[in-house]
Design an enzyme around this catalytic site. Structure first.
Site, mmCIF file in Angstrom:
data_model
loop_
_atom_site.group_PDB
_atom_site.id
_atom_site.type_symbol
_atom_site.label_atom_id
_atom_site.label_comp_id
_atom_site.label_asym_id
_atom_site.label_seq_id
_atom_site.Cartn_x
_atom_site.Cartn_y
_atom_site.Cartn_z
ATOM 1 N N ILE A 49 0.841 -1.199 0.000
ATOM 2 C CA ILE A 49 0.000 0.000 0.000
ATOM 3 C C ILE A 49 0.873 1.244 0.000
ATOM 4 O O ILE A 49 0.483 2.287 0.490
ATOM 5 C CB ILE A 49 -0.989 0.024 1.198
ATOM 6 C CG1 ILE A 49 -0.248 -0.053 2.538
ATOM 7 C CG2 ILE A 49 -2.007 -1.086 1.083
ATOM 8 C CD1 ILE A 49 -1.120 0.309 3.733
ATOM 9 N N GLY A 52 3.317 5.667 -4.965
ATOM 10 C CA GLY A 52 4.521 5.936 -5.746
ATOM 11 C C GLY A 52 4.180 6.393 -7.137
ATOM 12 O O GLY A 52 3.018 6.707 -7.440
ATOM 13 N N CYS A 59 5.373 -8.147 -15.186
ATOM 14 C CA CYS A 59 4.221 -8.957 -14.766
ATOM 15 C C CYS A 59 2.926 -8.176 -14.602
ATOM 16 O O CYS A 59 1.935 -8.474 -15.255
ATOM 17 C CB CYS A 59 4.551 -9.677 -13.461
ATOM 18 S SG CYS A 59 5.878 -10.864 -13.669
ATOM 19 N N LYS A 62 1.202 -6.517 -17.801
ATOM 20 C CA LYS A 62 0.829 -7.561 -18.762
ATOM 21 C C LYS A 62 -0.290 -8.455 -18.208
ATOM 22 O O LYS A 62 -1.250 -8.767 -18.908
ATOM 23 C CB LYS A 62 2.082 -8.390 -19.062
ATOM 24 C CG LYS A 62 1.875 -9.678 -19.819
ATOM 25 C CD LYS A 62 3.213 -10.313 -20.173
ATOM 26 C CE LYS A 62 3.816 -11.128 -19.048
ATOM 27 N NZ LYS A 62 3.185 -12.441 -18.866
ATOM 28 N N ARG A 127 11.525 -3.129 -17.883
ATOM 29 C CA ARG A 127 10.294 -3.262 -18.657
ATOM 30 C C ARG A 127 9.177 -2.440 -18.004
ATOM 31 O O ARG A 127 8.932 -2.565 -16.816
ATOM 32 C CB ARG A 127 9.894 -4.748 -18.748
ATOM 33 C CG ARG A 127 10.765 -5.509 -19.721
ATOM 34 C CD ARG A 127 10.452 -6.984 -19.734
ATOM 35 N NE ARG A 127 10.973 -7.661 -18.571
ATOM 36 C CZ ARG A 127 10.963 -8.989 -18.415
ATOM 37 N NH1 ARG A 127 10.440 -9.750 -19.356
ATOM 38 N NH2 ARG A 127 11.463 -9.547 -17.335
#
Lengths: 233, 207
Positions: A49, A52, A59, A62, A127
């Site tokens: 929690i 940011g 992961c 996607k 990524r």
């Protein structure tokens, strides 16, 4: 289904908290205090929690989209899943927007130090990293970027930022600050958590700190002499 | 146990190294010759704390092998992990072309009973597609070989992958028969010494 649900749940927690952060910012609340307050509830807990500048990696983005697609293929239109992605997409722009609000739309002649390129600490994986969004937004407006990351610089040079000629790379976190107009923390590597603030002030053109991971106490930063911006405050 | 792991990305490499570390003999397979060549020289394609040491140690001990020859690796293993990428397709769905191409290779290569494990993140229903693809390849060879498909998603976190794999919160196995489930339990039991965290479930509920 279990794997997708696990990742979608975690992504949901992050996007939910980022939405709360965006509300906090507007109503004059401090999301750090809110986080502290709700995490103590054992039904909620403190993990995942942390507000940011958006999640990245191979992961969450996607898998949330793939689960949404599967749902649609089977005749159910997901509402939460689509929102989780939409919030995150917008969240990656929040730090860039704060910089633009401060310095204006024309960033020609400005240089910004970026601390952290990887989508999270302890990896060289870039990524879907928020750093890519932030950097490209700022360089499009004419800014120069000097970036430092303990592990991900090679990845940035080889793939994710190879076409962006306005980005150069530093060998250390302090080297990146030299004559920069401000520093933007994007990845909360441990080595960024207790920097030498006096040294930072000497190196930076102005003591301005944009913190995309809420690593420091805002009062303390003010005392030290920084103009300090974070998420959800 | 003799294990083959197809795909040397994050999941494949970490799984392969950790299974080898736990005493199995593992062969990691990738079609990318350059990647395999540099792995043999000890250069890893990713940074992950503790991984390089584990890979080097097991490679030197000959418990971890690298090859581009999928056929031999599959033929000599008891469990074959599919750990290739499932990138996002244009419409947001998971692109299964790599998973299914590995399935075809498995059908073309296997010599005896084999447990095929989907470790890649794949949507519900993929196990059926993998099974069908393997069966078609076996039919094309005109052979009858028994095999089972198992789903075993990987929950490791990048940055803490070794710790997560060696001491998992849980191991989820989707299977439709006890034999495959027992083999998977044998494989993972050493990783859950203090408390069994093995969760078995259906592959897909038939309607």
């Amino acid at each position: 289904m279990t794997k997708y649900t696990a990742n979608a749940m975690l992504a949901t927690k992050i996007s939910f908290m980022n939405e709360i952060a965006n509300i906090c910012e507007r109503v004059g609340a401090d999301v750090n205090q809110v986080r502290n307050g709700i995490g103590s509830d054992s039904r909620i807990g403190y993990s995942f929690i942390y507000p940011g500048c958006g999640y990245g990696g191979s992961c969450f983005p996607k898998d949330v989209q793939a689960l949404a697609k599967t749902a649609k293929d089977f005749g159910y239109t997901p509402k939460i899943l689509d929102a989780v992605e939409a919030v995150n997409y917008a969240q990656k722009n929040v730090m860039g927007t704060k910089v633009i609000d401060y310095f204006g739309e024309d960033l020609k002649g400005k240089t910004f130090a970026i601390w952290g390129l990887a989508f999270k600490p302890e990896t060289d994986d870039m990524r879907e990293a928020s750093s890519i969004t932030i950097i490209n937004t700022l360089t499009k407006l004419g800014a120069k970027i000097v970036a430092y990351d303990p592990k991900a610089i090679k990845e940035a040079q080889k793939h994710y930022l190879k076409d962006n000629a306005s980005v150069s790379y530093a060998h250390s976190k302090y080297e990146a600050l030299k004559n920069a107009d401000a520093v933007i923390l994007v990845t909360e590597w441990q080595e960024f958590r207790s920097p030498d603030f006096d040294e930072m002030k000497k190196l930076l053109k102005n003591p301005i700190f944009f913190d995309g991971r809420n690593q420091f106490n805002k009062e303390r930063m003010k005392e030290i002499g920084f103009e300090y911006f974070q998420i959800g405050v | 146990m003799k294990i083959s792991v197809i795909g040397t990305g994050y999941v494949g490499l970490v799984s392969g190294a950790c299974f080898a570390q736990m005493g199995n003999t593992v062969t990691c397979v990738d079609i990318d010759e350059q990647k395999i060549a540099s792995l043999k020289e000890g250069h890893l394609p990713i940074y992950e704390p503790g991984l390089e040491e584990m890979v080097l140690h097991n490679y030197k001990a000959k418990t971890l092998h690298f090859t581009t020859h999928a056929k031999e690796a599959i033929a000599s293993s008891k469990i074959c992990f599919i750990a290739v990428g499932t990138p996002m397709g244009e419409d947001g769905s998971a692109d299964l072309q790599y998973v299914l191409s590995v399935a075809k290779t498995i059908g073309e290569s296997m010599q005896e009973y084999l447990v095929i494990v989907d470790k890649s993140t794949v949507p519900v229903g993929t196990a059926d597609k993998v099974r069908q693809t393997i069966q078609e390849a076996l039919d094309a060879r005109a052979v009858t070989i028994e095999f089972d498909i198992v789903s075993n998603p990987e929950f490791l976190k990048e940055g803490a992958a070794i710790a997560d794999f060696m001491r998992p919160d849980r191991v989820v196995i989707g299977a439709d028969n006890q034999k495959a489930l027992d083999i998977m339990h044998d494989l993972y039991a050493p990783f859950m010494k203090t408390r069994d965290r093995f969760i078995s479930m259906d592959i897909k509920v038939q309607r």
